[in-house]
Design an enzyme around this catalytic site. Structure first.
Site, PDB file in Angstrom:
ATOM      1  N   GLY A  25       0.882  -1.170   0.000  1.00 49.10           N
ATOM      2  CA  GLY A  25       0.000   0.000   0.000  1.00 49.10           C
ATOM      3  C   GLY A  25       0.907   1.205   0.000  1.00 49.10           C
TER       4      GLY A  25
ATOM      5  N   SER B 129       3.644   3.045   2.710  1.00 48.62           N
ATOM      6  CA  SER B 129       4.242   2.768   4.017  1.00 48.62           C
ATOM      7  C   SER B 129       4.130   3.919   5.021  1.00 48.62           C
ATOM      8  CB  SER B 129       5.693   2.320   3.865  1.00 48.62           C
ATOM      9  OG  SER B 129       6.449   3.306   3.225  1.00 48.62           O
TER      10      SER B 129
ATOM     11  N   CYS C  99       5.990  -5.398  -0.284  1.00 52.90           N
ATOM     12  CA  CYS C  99       6.179  -4.021  -0.727  1.00 52.90           C
ATOM     13  C   CYS C  99       6.152  -3.028   0.446  1.00 52.90           C
ATOM     14  CB  CYS C  99       5.176  -3.694  -1.818  1.00 52.90           C
ATOM     15  SG  CYS C  99       5.779  -2.408  -2.914  1.00 52.90           S
TER      16      CYS C  99
ATOM     17  N   ILE D  10       5.115  -2.584  -8.006  1.00 51.56           N
ATOM     18  CA  ILE D  10       4.321  -1.359  -8.054  1.00 51.56           C
ATOM     19  C   ILE D  10       4.982  -0.304  -7.167  1.00 51.56           C
ATOM     20  CG2 ILE D  10       2.029  -0.335  -7.731  1.00 51.56           C
ATOM     21  CD1 ILE D  10       0.895  -3.219  -7.881  1.00 51.56           C
TER      22      ILE D  10
ATOM     23  N   HIS E 268       4.410  -7.907  -5.580  1.00 51.14           N
ATOM     24  CA  HIS E 268       3.044  -8.211  -5.114  1.00 51.14           C
ATOM     25  C   HIS E 268       2.528  -9.560  -5.631  1.00 51.14           C
ATOM     26  CE1 HIS E 268       1.734  -4.198  -3.530  1.00 51.14           C
ATOM     27  NE2 HIS E 268       2.759  -3.805  -4.265  1.00 51.14           N
TER      28      HIS E 268
ATOM     29  N   GLU F 178       0.090 -11.246  -4.685  1.00 48.83           N
ATOM     30  CA  GLU F 178      -1.388 -11.309  -4.645  1.00 48.83           C
ATOM     31  C   GLU F 178      -1.998 -10.694  -5.904  1.00 48.83           C
ATOM     32  OE1 GLU F 178       0.506  -9.204  -3.152  1.00 48.83           O
ATOM     33  OE2 GLU F 178      -0.428  -7.226  -3.176  1.00 48.83           O
TER      34      GLU F 178
HETATM   35  N1  GLN Z   1       5.916   3.182  -2.674  1.00 47.49           N
HETATM   36  C1  GLN Z   1       5.229   2.647  -1.552  1.00 47.49           C
HETATM   37  C2  GLN Z   1       5.871   3.076  -0.241  1.00 47.49           C
HETATM   38  O1  GLN Z   1       6.973   3.514  -0.209  1.00 47.49           O
HETATM   39  C3  GLN Z   1       5.137   1.138  -1.590  1.00 47.49           C
HETATM   40  C4  GLN Z   1       4.349   0.712  -2.788  1.00 47.49           C
HETATM   41  C5  GLN Z   1       3.600  -0.571  -2.640  1.00 47.49           C
HETATM   42  O2  GLN Z   1       3.377  -1.091  -1.561  1.00 47.49           O
HETATM   43  N2  GLN Z   1       3.154  -1.052  -3.768  1.00 47.49           N
HETATM   44  O3  GLN Z   1       5.250   2.934   0.763  1.00 47.49           O
END
Ligand code: GLN
Length: 230
Positions: free
Chosen positions: A48, A50, A81, A136, A172, A174
């Protein structure tokens, strides 16, 4: 401890993980409050954002409870992620992570959201098949200290690693039809149903669920919304 894996339900890819575990016949529980951690063998910290996730963890009093569950109850954690960023000891040169794994990460290491990409790799510890990987706005793991086992190294950075209590993937799983990583984590938590139910036996490659598509998870989100009368 019951054979249940929790999915941190504050932000990010929650239903997508639950959907993958459902396909393997693994029981899950959504974790929104510290008491939801009770008796869990494993916990997924989904991808998501962070910074947002870190603030919500504090706000809901979950950061210390998760650390405690890992340390005292032996709950295993899997950070994908943003979740991996939260579990790391060092983030962008600052010792601000939860420190469940002694790794250093660099956030947004590939550039903006537009620099997201898909690739595939062979990860012998997980499967003998090529596995699809979805990045992502991903971080890179730029250093792993002693006690960390590197499971996948790509162009000069680490993409997957584990230690005794934790697993981290900067991509990811999922978001792909592959169930291999969820099976790997469920095995780490001793949560796979025994014997594997009919439902989880797929034709051909047992870890590829042909019935999965990128919007499969919306089915679960709809059931959820109906329950809450949305
Ligand atoms: N770029 C997001 C971060 O630094 C991480 C991206 C992700 O969880 N897909 O929190």
């Amino acid at each position: 401890m019951s054979k249940v894996i929790g999915v941190l339900d504050l932000q990010g890819d929650v239903v997508e993980h639950i959907d993958h575990f459902n396909r393997l016949g693994v029981k899950t529980r959504r974790v929104k409050k510290p008491e939801h951690l009770q008796g869990l063998r494993g916990l997924v910290m989904p991808g998501g954002e962070s910074t947002c996730l870190r603030r919500l963890l504090k706000l809901f009093g979950l950061d210390e409870s998760i650390r405690q569950a890992v340390r005292e109850t032996g709950t295993k954690v899997w950070g994908t992620c943003a979740g991996a960023i939260i579990l790391a000891a060092e983030v962008d040169g600052v010792r601000e992570g939860m420190g469940v794994m002694d790794i250093a990460v660099q956030r947004n290491a590939f550039g903006s959201q537009l620099a997201s990409f898909q690739t595939e790799a062979r990860i012998p510890a997980v499967s003998d098949k090529l596995l699809p990987l979805t990045f992502i706005r991903a971080p890179k793991i730029i250093r792993a200290e002693e006690g960390v086992r590197v499971l996948l190294e790509l162009d000069g950075y680490i993409a997957m690693a584990e230690n005794e209590p934790a697993l981290v993937t900067v991509f990811h799983p999922e978001m792909t039809p592959s169930l291999a990583f969820h099976r790997y984590f469920a095995e780490k938590c001793a949560c796979l149903p025994e014997p594997m139910s009919e439902k989880t036996q797929h034709t051909g490659d047992k870890d590829t669920d042909e019935s999965w598509n990128p919007t499969s998870w919306t089915r679960l989100a709809m059931v959820d919304a109906m329950k809450r009368n949305l």
